[in-house]
Design a protein around this motif. Sequence first.
Motif, PDB file in Angstrom:
ATOM      1  N   GLU A  10      -7.057   4.453  -9.416  1.00  0.00           N
ATOM      2  CA  GLU A  10      -6.163   4.711 -10.533  1.00  0.00           C
ATOM      3  C   GLU A  10      -5.972   3.406 -11.288  1.00  0.00           C
ATOM      4  O   GLU A  10      -6.213   2.324 -10.751  1.00  0.00           O
ATOM      5  CB  GLU A  10      -4.825   5.240 -10.020  1.00  0.00           C
ATOM      6  N   LYS A  14      -4.434   1.767  -7.214  1.00  0.00           N
ATOM      7  CA  LYS A  14      -4.452   2.606  -6.012  1.00  0.00           C
ATOM      8  C   LYS A  14      -5.851   3.199  -5.842  1.00  0.00           C
ATOM      9  O   LYS A  14      -6.341   3.936  -6.688  1.00  0.00           O
ATOM     10  CB  LYS A  14      -3.412   3.714  -6.119  1.00  0.00           C
ATOM     11  N   ILE A  16      -8.938   5.402  -4.918  1.00  0.00           N
ATOM     12  CA  ILE A  16      -9.191   6.830  -4.770  1.00  0.00           C
ATOM     13  C   ILE A  16     -10.326   7.051  -3.776  1.00  0.00           C
ATOM     14  O   ILE A  16     -10.198   7.835  -2.853  1.00  0.00           O
ATOM     15  CB  ILE A  16      -9.526   7.477  -6.129  1.00  0.00           C
ATOM     16  N   SER A  75      -0.892  21.055  -7.031  1.00  0.00           N
ATOM     17  CA  SER A  75      -0.556  19.831  -6.318  1.00  0.00           C
ATOM     18  C   SER A  75       0.158  18.848  -7.242  1.00  0.00           C
ATOM     19  O   SER A  75       0.007  18.898  -8.459  1.00  0.00           O
ATOM     20  CB  SER A  75      -1.847  19.188  -5.787  1.00  0.00           C
ATOM     21  N   THR A  76       0.901  17.942  -6.655  1.00  0.00           N
ATOM     22  CA  THR A  76       1.529  16.878  -7.437  1.00  0.00           C
ATOM     23  C   THR A  76       0.658  15.617  -7.447  1.00  0.00           C
ATOM     24  O   THR A  76       0.993  14.644  -8.107  1.00  0.00           O
ATOM     25  CB  THR A  76       2.912  16.516  -6.844  1.00  0.00           C
ATOM     26  N   SER A  77      -0.444  15.655  -6.738  1.00  0.00           N
ATOM     27  CA  SER A  77      -1.337  14.501  -6.655  1.00  0.00           C
ATOM     28  C   SER A  77      -2.058  14.284  -7.985  1.00  0.00           C
ATOM     29  O   SER A  77      -2.477  15.230  -8.642  1.00  0.00           O
ATOM     30  CB  SER A  77      -2.363  14.736  -5.544  1.00  0.00           C
ATOM     31  N   GLN A  78      -2.211  13.012  -8.369  1.00  0.00           N
ATOM     32  CA  GLN A  78      -2.894  12.672  -9.616  1.00  0.00           C
ATOM     33  C   GLN A  78      -4.410  12.733  -9.458  1.00  0.00           C
ATOM     34  O   GLN A  78      -5.125  13.024 -10.400  1.00  0.00           O
ATOM     35  CB  GLN A  78      -2.485  11.271 -10.060  1.00  0.00           C
ATOM     36  N   GLU A  80      -7.725  13.672  -6.497  1.00  0.00           N
ATOM     37  CA  GLU A  80      -8.128  14.241  -5.217  1.00  0.00           C
ATOM     38  C   GLU A  80      -9.647  14.108  -5.111  1.00  0.00           C
ATOM     39  O   GLU A  80     -10.360  14.305  -6.081  1.00  0.00           O
ATOM     40  CB  GLU A  80      -7.729  15.706  -5.163  1.00  0.00           C
ATOM     41  N   ASN A 144      -2.106  14.645   2.788  1.00  0.00           N
ATOM     42  CA  ASN A 144      -1.661  14.855   1.409  1.00  0.00           C
ATOM     43  C   ASN A 144      -0.282  15.505   1.362  1.00  0.00           C
ATOM     44  O   ASN A 144       0.532  15.172   0.504  1.00  0.00           O
ATOM     45  CB  ASN A 144      -2.666  15.716   0.644  1.00  0.00           C
ATOM     46  N   GLN A 145      -0.023  16.421   2.277  1.00  0.00           N
ATOM     47  CA  GLN A 145       1.250  17.123   2.292  1.00  0.00           C
ATOM     48  C   GLN A 145       2.381  16.278   2.886  1.00  0.00           C
ATOM     49  O   GLN A 145       3.548  16.504   2.588  1.00  0.00           O
ATOM     50  CB  GLN A 145       1.130  18.425   3.079  1.00  0.00           C
TER      51      GLN A 145
END
Length: 180
Positions: A10, A14, A16, A75-78, A80, A144-145
Amino acid sequence: MLAGECNYSESGGKKISDLPVDTFQMGYLDQGSYEILCYQGKNVGLIVCISPQWIMEVSVDYHNIKELLRRFANSTSQAEVLCQCKLDRTIKNWLQKIYAFSKNNIGAIDGNLRKYVSYVLEHYNAILGQQKVDIAIEVKEYLNQNFLNKQLSMPLIADHFFTTERTLFNHFRKQYQITI
């Protein structure tokens, strides 16, 4: 990644994923800025950006990919990343055909790019179907959760999946080329 290796992250740094030579993978990235770092040496890669809506509409046969896209949409993930796969001879041949068309007939590249990307998606969808039962995928979903859980640890994860830490470590590294 055809030659060399890279990682992408990102815009805030961060990480990926790392992508080693002779591998491909599918990822879902929300709108935003991302960075790709290629390591020293010769690097040859191909990034194809595909609208998730196109995948959802283009074929009813991509059940595994569509399932993952629906999960990402909720999902709230930016970002995956799905499992990495080796570039086998078939996929390398498809990529070479795309390149050959671009040299000889630039007008034909759009249709051929769509055709061969569809072939790669079919191949990837089949691989996802085979790997659905892999513990590494289940662990990644669990991470992830529960990533905000401050109590999260290797022993806790191993307990949750009724296995040893070493087994988790090995499966995760084999599947994603990174450690937990």
